[in-house]
Every structure is written in C-alpha cells, then in structure tokens.
Motif scaffolding. Sequence first.
Motif, PDB file in Angstrom:
ATOM      1  N   THR A  57      -3.162 -10.113  23.820  1.00 12.72           N
ATOM      2  CA  THR A  57      -3.523 -10.272  22.378  1.00 12.72           C
ATOM      3  C   THR A  57      -5.052 -10.114  22.274  1.00 12.72           C
ATOM      4  O   THR A  57      -5.649 -10.839  22.940  1.00 12.72           O
ATOM      5  N   GLU A  58      -5.514  -9.898  21.099  1.00 12.08           N
ATOM      6  CA  GLU A  58      -7.002  -9.906  20.799  1.00 12.08           C
ATOM      7  C   GLU A  58      -7.367 -11.448  20.751  1.00 12.08           C
ATOM      8  O   GLU A  58      -8.423 -11.746  21.593  1.00 12.08           O
ATOM      9  N   SER A  59      -6.739 -12.486  20.156  1.00  8.13           N
ATOM     10  CA  SER A  59      -7.050 -13.566  20.296  1.00  8.13           C
ATOM     11  C   SER A  59      -7.112 -14.365  21.598  1.00  8.13           C
ATOM     12  O   SER A  59      -7.884 -15.172  21.581  1.00  8.13           O
TER      13      SER A  59
ATOM     14  N   ARG B 262     -10.214 -13.038  23.440  1.00  8.72           N
ATOM     15  CA  ARG B 262     -11.207 -13.722  22.903  1.00  8.72           C
ATOM     16  C   ARG B 262     -11.726 -15.110  23.389  1.00  8.72           C
ATOM     17  O   ARG B 262     -12.634 -15.551  23.807  1.00  8.72           O
TER      18      ARG B 262
ATOM     19  N   THR C 151      -6.841 -22.290  22.640  1.00 10.15           N
ATOM     20  CA  THR C 151      -7.404 -21.822  21.396  1.00 10.15           C
ATOM     21  C   THR C 151      -7.886 -23.095  20.512  1.00 10.15           C
ATOM     22  O   THR C 151      -8.864 -22.827  19.915  1.00 10.15           O
TER      23      THR C 151
ATOM     24  N   GLU D 295     -12.015 -23.398  19.170  1.00 14.92           N
ATOM     25  CA  GLU D 295     -12.463 -23.874  17.724  1.00 14.92           C
ATOM     26  C   GLU D 295     -13.494 -24.984  17.960  1.00 14.92           C
ATOM     27  O   GLU D 295     -14.190 -25.067  17.067  1.00 14.92           O
TER      28      GLU D 295
END
Length: 295
Positions: free
Chosen positions: A59-61, A64, A254, A258
């Motif tokens: 997955t791109e997320s 990243r 994740t 942030e």
Amino acid sequence: MQVSLVFENSIGPKSAPVDEAAAHARHGRHRRRIAITPLVGAFGCVLAFAYTYWFFVLTESGQRVENSTLLAGRPSTTDSVAGLLRDVDFVPLLGVTAVVLPLLALARRRYALAGGALVTLLGSLAAAQFLKLAVLPRPRLGDSEGAPGHNSFPSGHVTAAIAVLLATMLVLPRRYRVWAAIPGAVGVAWVAASTVVLGWHRLSDTLGAVFLVSALCCLAIAFRGTRRPSSFLPTATVLVAPVLVAGTGYLATTAGAEGGGVLVVAVVMAVLSSVVMVGLVTWLMLGDRHRVQRP
C-alpha cells in the motif's frame, strides 16, 4: 508361599524401569498426534505475515510511513548500542547451531526434536531468502525518493536471531526453556531494534521475520504431538495474537508518522513484537509435554 512372595517383591521394583521404558515406547508409537493449538498458532503467524506484507509493502500509505522511518534511522549510530550489531557475524553462529542442536537432541533421544530444530533454523533461513528474492517484491508506490527500492522483507538478521533462539529452546529440556527464552527474547529484540535504528530494515521486515520463524516453530511443535488437550481460549489466543501484533504495529507507526516520532515508534514496536512472539511460542512449548503412562 512366604518365600515365593518375598521373591516376587524383590524382583518387582527392578522390572519397573523396563515396564516404564516399554510404556514410553508404546506411547510414542500409538499416542503421538498433531497438536491443534500450535497448528492454529502457525496459521495465525501466516495470517500476520500476510497482513504485514500487504499493508506495509503493497500500500502507498504503508510504504510512505516505512520509508520515512528508514530515512530517519540514517544518522551516525556507529558508537551506539545498535552499532554493536555491525560487529556481529551470524554465519559462524548459525553453523555451530546447526551442528550442535541436532546432536543435543539425539543425545537426549529426542529424534523428532532434531528434525524440528533443523526445520526451524535452516528452513527459516532458506524461506526468508527465497521469499525475499523470488516471491515477495517491493513495488515502488508513491513518493519513495531516497529510500532503497530493493526488497528487504523479511529481515535476514532478525530471522537468524530468532531462529537460533527458538531452535535452541526446542531441544532443551522443558524446565530450561523459560530460562533460555528470557535473555533470548532480549537479544532478538535488540537485533530487531538495531536494524531499524541503523537504517538497515523497516519495521515490517522485522515483523515478517518474527512471524515466519514463529510459524515454522509452531509447526514443529504441532507435528511432534502433545498430550495436553486443546481448548477454545488458548487456541483462539494463538490465532488472533500475531495478527493483533501486526495490526498494532501498522496503526502505531501510522500515528507516529503524523506526530513526528515515527522512528521511536518503529523501534518500540520492533522490541515489543519480538518479545510478545517469543513469549507466545515459549508458552506453546511449555504445553508440549509427553507423559509416560504406567501399565
């Protein structure tokens, strides 16, 4: 009549070891069966392995977040505790382990343990390299500038560390397994965290290695058989726990990305996941007991 009774009593205790050995042999031939709970635990580790690869790598997320972790772990760490991993050569350790463990199992007349230890050790190393190089690619998704594009899932360093530990615990007598698991879990956690700090691997690489080796070790426990009956709660626990570890790692990193502390979160999750999985497999090993039925 009295002489006959005395004579029978005198030879009775001496024949007991022979009867016990015969009972043990009969038990090994007729009562050995596949243990359900470790088998389900192996399936849970496979699910966690697939979860980790899908969400972190495909997955791109996920890419990243992991790439930001990898790039954050590039400062000079040569003089740190993690930097000590640079001087560790796993090749001699693996070679000695592959020879000593089967000999120890054979000396204890635990022939199934010799095969289980070799599957856990050599099978894990072979599977990790095969999966990494031939089966599980790491596609470039989104913005991955500056991050290595070659596949590193699962980590070879972490695979070697936890494989040595679990294979060693398999051939040890049951009463010594916890004593080996405690310092061993610390060692595996240090290797996993150090590869992240040094920028050698992503968190997903360490998770994949831990789940892979744990799955093979659970299979070795399952096919050796056990006398402990399976019940719903332990079976459900070993099925769900690895997936929860993988999911927690993804959610935590994740959230850490942030908040700007993704490297710290990744290191903490590498440590916690290693300790939890070693503890889970150790718990399964402690249930792997064979009792002798006296005639």
